[in-house]
Design a protein around this motif. Structure first.
Motif, PDB file in Angstrom:
ATOM      1  N   THR A  84       0.823  -1.212   0.000  1.00  0.00           N
ATOM      2  CA  THR A  84       0.000   0.000   0.000  1.00  0.00           C
ATOM      3  C   THR A  84       0.853   1.255   0.000  1.00  0.00           C
ATOM      4  N   ASN A  85       2.162   1.094   0.147  1.00  0.00           N
ATOM      5  CA  ASN A  85       3.078   2.233   0.092  1.00  0.00           C
ATOM      6  C   ASN A  85       2.988   2.873  -1.297  1.00  0.00           C
ATOM      7  N   PRO A  86       2.701   4.177  -1.386  1.00  0.00           N
ATOM      8  CA  PRO A  86       2.552   4.816  -2.706  1.00  0.00           C
ATOM      9  C   PRO A  86       3.830   4.820  -3.540  1.00  0.00           C
ATOM     10  N   ASP A  87       4.979   4.515  -2.926  1.00  0.00           N
ATOM     11  CA  ASP A  87       6.221   4.424  -3.699  1.00  0.00           C
ATOM     12  C   ASP A  87       6.239   3.203  -4.612  1.00  0.00           C
ATOM     13  N   TYR A  88       5.366   2.208  -4.333  1.00  0.00           N
ATOM     14  CA  TYR A  88       5.271   1.006  -5.154  1.00  0.00           C
ATOM     15  C   TYR A  88       4.055   1.132  -6.067  1.00  0.00           C
ATOM     16  N   LYS A  89       4.260   0.939  -7.373  1.00  0.00           N
ATOM     17  CA  LYS A  89       3.172   1.103  -8.325  1.00  0.00           C
ATOM     18  C   LYS A  89       3.278   0.057  -9.429  1.00  0.00           C
ATOM     19  N   TRP A  90       2.122  -0.245 -10.047  1.00  0.00           N
ATOM     20  CA  TRP A  90       2.098  -1.043 -11.271  1.00  0.00           C
ATOM     21  C   TRP A  90       2.000  -0.092 -12.458  1.00  0.00           C
ATOM     22  N   GLU A  91       2.919  -0.228 -13.396  1.00  0.00           N
ATOM     23  CA  GLU A  91       2.998   0.674 -14.539  1.00  0.00           C
ATOM     24  C   GLU A  91       2.709  -0.099 -15.821  1.00  0.00           C
ATOM     25  N   LEU A  92       1.695   0.314 -16.577  1.00  0.00           N
ATOM     26  CA  LEU A  92       1.398  -0.296 -17.869  1.00  0.00           C
ATOM     27  C   LEU A  92       2.473   0.101 -18.873  1.00  0.00           C
ATOM     28  N   PHE A  93       3.117  -0.915 -19.524  1.00  0.00           N
ATOM     29  CA  PHE A  93       4.147  -0.541 -20.482  1.00  0.00           C
ATOM     30  C   PHE A  93       3.869  -0.992 -21.905  1.00  0.00           C
ATOM     31  N   TYR A  94       2.963  -1.943 -22.145  1.00  0.00           N
ATOM     32  CA  TYR A  94       2.449  -2.117 -23.500  1.00  0.00           C
ATOM     33  C   TYR A  94       1.251  -3.066 -23.506  1.00  0.00           C
ATOM     34  N   SER A  95       0.469  -2.993 -24.597  1.00  0.00           N
ATOM     35  CA  SER A  95      -0.756  -3.783 -24.722  1.00  0.00           C
ATOM     36  C   SER A  95      -0.860  -4.341 -26.135  1.00  0.00           C
ATOM     37  N   VAL A  96      -1.550  -5.476 -26.258  1.00  0.00           N
ATOM     38  CA  VAL A  96      -1.928  -6.022 -27.559  1.00  0.00           C
ATOM     39  C   VAL A  96      -3.386  -6.445 -27.459  1.00  0.00           C
ATOM     40  N   ASN A  97      -4.037  -6.633 -28.587  1.00  0.00           N
ATOM     41  CA  ASN A  97      -5.458  -6.965 -28.605  1.00  0.00           C
ATOM     42  C   ASN A  97      -5.736  -8.259 -29.344  1.00  0.00           C
ATOM     43  N   GLN A  98      -4.799  -9.206 -29.330  1.00  0.00           N
ATOM     44  CA  GLN A  98      -4.986 -10.491 -29.993  1.00  0.00           C
ATOM     45  C   GLN A  98      -4.627 -11.611 -29.034  1.00  0.00           C
ATOM     46  N   PRO A  99      -5.428 -12.655 -28.932  1.00  0.00           N
ATOM     47  CA  PRO A  99      -6.787 -12.808 -29.464  1.00  0.00           C
ATOM     48  C   PRO A  99      -7.813 -12.145 -28.548  1.00  0.00           C
ATOM     49  N   PHE A 100      -7.338 -11.647 -27.402  1.00  0.00           N
ATOM     50  CA  PHE A 100      -8.132 -10.843 -26.487  1.00  0.00           C
ATOM     51  C   PHE A 100      -7.209  -9.729 -26.008  1.00  0.00           C
ATOM     52  N   GLN A 101      -7.717  -8.813 -25.226  1.00  0.00           N
ATOM     53  CA  GLN A 101      -6.864  -7.712 -24.772  1.00  0.00           C
ATOM     54  C   GLN A 101      -5.862  -8.219 -23.740  1.00  0.00           C
ATOM     55  N   ILE A 102      -4.596  -7.909 -23.962  1.00  0.00           N
ATOM     56  CA  ILE A 102      -3.522  -8.295 -23.054  1.00  0.00           C
ATOM     57  C   ILE A 102      -2.749  -7.042 -22.665  1.00  0.00           C
ATOM     58  N   ASN A 103      -2.708  -6.752 -21.377  1.00  0.00           N
ATOM     59  CA  ASN A 103      -1.969  -5.603 -20.856  1.00  0.00           C
ATOM     60  C   ASN A 103      -0.783  -6.097 -20.037  1.00  0.00           C
ATOM     61  N   HIS A 104       0.381  -5.549 -20.306  1.00  0.00           N
ATOM     62  CA  HIS A 104       1.593  -5.908 -19.581  1.00  0.00           C
ATOM     63  C   HIS A 104       1.980  -4.778 -18.634  1.00  0.00           C
ATOM     64  N   PHE A 105       2.150  -5.125 -17.362  1.00  0.00           N
ATOM     65  CA  PHE A 105       2.529  -4.165 -16.341  1.00  0.00           C
ATOM     66  C   PHE A 105       3.893  -4.538 -15.768  1.00  0.00           C
ATOM     67  N   ARG A 106       4.622  -3.539 -15.276  1.00  0.00           N
ATOM     68  CA  ARG A 106       5.831  -3.807 -14.514  1.00  0.00           C
ATOM     69  C   ARG A 106       5.726  -3.088 -13.169  1.00  0.00           C
ATOM     70  N   TYR A 107       6.316  -3.692 -12.165  1.00  0.00           N
ATOM     71  CA  TYR A 107       6.269  -3.164 -10.806  1.00  0.00           C
ATOM     72  C   TYR A 107       7.392  -2.152 -10.624  1.00  0.00           C
ATOM     73  N   THR A 108       7.095  -1.032 -10.002  1.00  0.00           N
ATOM     74  CA  THR A 108       8.097   0.023  -9.840  1.00  0.00           C
ATOM     75  C   THR A 108       8.197   0.443  -8.386  1.00  0.00           C
ATOM     76  N   TYR A 109       9.372   0.903  -8.029  1.00  0.00           N
ATOM     77  CA  TYR A 109       9.621   1.519  -6.726  1.00  0.00           C
ATOM     78  C   TYR A 109      10.164   2.921  -6.982  1.00  0.00           C
ATOM     79  N   LYS A 110       9.434   3.922  -6.486  1.00  0.00           N
ATOM     80  CA  LYS A 110       9.764   5.325  -6.745  1.00  0.00           C
ATOM     81  C   LYS A 110       9.906   5.569  -8.246  1.00  0.00           C
ATOM     82  N   ASN A 111       8.963   4.976  -8.994  1.00  0.00           N
ATOM     83  CA  ASN A 111       8.870   5.113 -10.453  1.00  0.00           C
ATOM     84  C   ASN A 111      10.036   4.481 -11.196  1.00  0.00           C
ATOM     85  N   ILE A 112      10.794   3.621 -10.540  1.00  0.00           N
ATOM     86  CA  ILE A 112      11.910   2.920 -11.178  1.00  0.00           C
ATOM     87  C   ILE A 112      11.545   1.452 -11.315  1.00  0.00           C
ATOM     88  N   HIS A 113      11.671   0.915 -12.515  1.00  0.00           N
ATOM     89  CA  HIS A 113      11.279  -0.456 -12.828  1.00  0.00           C
ATOM     90  C   HIS A 113      12.092  -1.456 -12.013  1.00  0.00           C
TER      91      HIS A 113
END
Length: 552
Positions: A45-74
């Motif tokens: 719950t610490n706001p320094d930790y976030k999930w960041e969307l870095f790319y998406s595709v729409n085949q064969p369904f929508q797929i979103n890829h996230f990376r975990y960051t600390y202080k906005n650093i991957h």
């Protein structure tokens, strides 16, 4: 003998011992939208930790890829894949066990930072890409003396045209249905009437410039990656070469990777393609091939040792399938069992591709390049089981997972299996076990196909030890029901017994969603005779609680 080139920072940092755990589950779309990814994964719950969307595709369904960051650093390899359809969300993620990040100096404007796990110190260290490096793009340790590793990137090529050519399709031995030997052997890369009879006329999508055809299109080109040195194949009219001419291997590997890409397009997975540079005569002449994701763009080298690897479609298709993994789950090739899963899938892709042209020697992989005096090739028509058959060698163990997919394809067909394979790739997180990978396949089928392939998957994975034991004396702690003798019931050699703890009724559904029996929960064991049930998957349900029962 065929392998994915490992990242050099495995050796520098011990990074492959990443202290993380993986998870995979399906939730309703409304639950995901109300809770969000962070709450669904129960991350900090610490706001320094976030999930960041870095790319998406729409085949064969929508797929979103996230990376975990600390202080906005991957944080390297802490990532999540989120698949969305009309009413469900499939989440697969790898998370850090603890927040043990080092305190580092302030970043400079020209640094692109990343947190990397260091096994020696059991903490994450902060590294940054030095974008001022003119030749090699490097990472520098901001906290301690500098170490380096390469960064992978991608780029694209130009327009296509067409030229005629000769290739092996998929290889001379399986097409002729003969074994290696006699005139059907390498003989120092020489040509003869038997081998020439197996060459097929095809059309290549290449480029035309400076009055010549060149093997290059939007996705593929050739480069001099390692010795031996050969000039690029160029022609003013056609690419009709024999196997004793150095141009033949370039033509052959180019054609088969292009057709693999077209195949993925036809299955609805064109986003899985990636740009690569090929070297059909590389790897310093060794009897090896390798995909390298660390260059810009990624490269594939094919060695000339033994039978030239680029003459066998299996080698080309196997190596390019690694590119799909890197495109859809970057840096996922971590952990021996996860590597074995990928190698098995790459072998299975090659096997299915070859079966498009011939069913001869259908279970073999590397029919021409292997299964000879140079090396033994691989075989997915096998009886390997988990964990007894494991050797902790990714390419050997890959035959176990690939063998399960081979069994599945023999029941539901190659293309149906390949759709499930390609759809599962983005969810195969770094470091997962083979059993977790099997679970991912079943969840992907539930997510994408409403579970219609569930029973064939059970039949493919369970006999190989890739699914949990079906013998359950108690379902789970705190439930209102117990089941016993399920393993004997599953095998068709004994009856199933069900005990409910409260006065109620449980419904037993078949795979088509029809109620076939109601079971009274009256405090006594209810017996279900095995002979009353056909092979398949059944679901025992009560007030939204469901248990799966299978019978072979």
């Amino acid at each position: 003998m065929r392998f994915l080139l490992l990242f050099v920072f495995e050796f520098l940092f011990g990074f492959y011992e990443l202290q993380a755990h993986d998870t995979a589950f399906i939730v309703s779309k409304s639950h995901f939208e109300s809770k969000g990814l962070k709450n669904c994964l129960a991350t900090s719950t610490n706001p320094d930790y976030k999930w960041e969307l870095f790319y998406s595709v729409n085949q064969p369904f929508q797929i979103n890829h996230f990376r975990y960051t600390y202080k906005n650093i991957h944080i390297q390899n802490c990532k999540a894949t989120v698949g969305l359809n009309a009413d469900k969300v499939f989440i697969s993620a790898t998370l850090p066990e603890e927040s043990n990040f080092a305190n580092c100096i302030a970043l400079q404007e020209n640094q692109n930072p990343i947190w990397i796990y260091n096994a020696a110190s059991n903490i994450y260290k902060l590294y940054a890409w030095n974008i001022n490096a003119e030749k090699n793009k490097e990472f520098e340790n901001i906290c301690e003396p500098t170490d380096h590793f390469m960064l992978d990137e991608r780029r694209y090529f130009g327009k296509d045209t067409n030229a005629p050519a000769f290739v092996f399709r998929p290889d001379p031995l399986s097409k002729a249905n003969v074994l290696y030997g006699g005139n059907w052997r390498d003989r120092h890369d020489s040509s003869n009437a038997e081998l020439e009879s197996q060459q097929v006329g095809v059309t290549l999508p290449c480029s035309w410039w400076n009055d010549s055809f060149r093997l290059e299109n939007q996705w593929l080109s050739f480069g001099q990656i390692s010795s031996p040195t050969t000039p690029a194949a160029v022609s003013q009219n056609n690419f009709y070469f024999k196997r004793n001419q150095w141009q033949f291997e370039e033509v052959n590997v180019f054609y088969h990777i292009y057709n693999e890409q077209r195949w993925w397009d036809s299955l609805g997975f064109s986003a899985w393609k990636d740009t690569v540079v090929l070297d059909a005569h590389g790897y310093f002449g060794a009897d090896e091939s390798a995909y390298n994701p660390l260059t810009n763009p990624p490269t594939i080298e094919f060695g000339d040792g033994g039978v030239d690897d680029a003459e066998d479609a299996d080698a080309a298709v196997h190596e390019y399938t690694h590119a799909a993994f890197e495109a859809m789950i970057p840096s996922g090739y971590i952990g021996t069992q996860r590597q074995a899963v990928e190698e098995g899938i790459c072998d299975f892709m090659a096997l299915c591709y070859s079966r498009k042209w011939t069913l001869n020697q259908a279970g073999w992989v590397y029919n021409w390049d292997g299964h000879n005096e140079f090396w033994g090739g691989r075989n997915l028509d096998n009886n390997r089981k988990y964990p007894g058959s494991l050797t902790n060698q990714a390419h050997v163990d890959g035959q176990l997972f690939g063998g399960a997919l081979y069994d599945l394809a023999n029941e539901i067909g190659d293309d149906s299996t390949l759709k499930l394979v390609l759809a599962s790739i983005p969810f195969l997180m770094p470091g997962i076990s083979m059993k977790r990978a099997a679970e991912i396949f079943i969840k992907t089928d539930s997510f994408m196909n409403v579970g219609k392939t569930n029973w064939p998957l059970v039949k493919a994975f369970y006999p190989r030890g890739l699914l949990p034991s079906l013998n359950q004396t108690s379902i789970t702690k705190g439930t209102k029901i117990r089941i016993k003798n399920s393993e004997a019931f599953t095998k068709g050699i004994g009856n199933l017994f069900i005990l409910g703890f409260s006065a109620d009724k449980w419904q037993l559904y078949n795979a088509n969603g029809s109620i076939i029996r109601e079971i009274e929960s009256n405090g006594s064991w209810q017996e279900l005779p095995t002979q009353d049930f056909k092979s398949g998957v059944y679901f025992l349900t009560n007030h939204g609680v469901t248990y799966k029962i299978v019978k072979f």
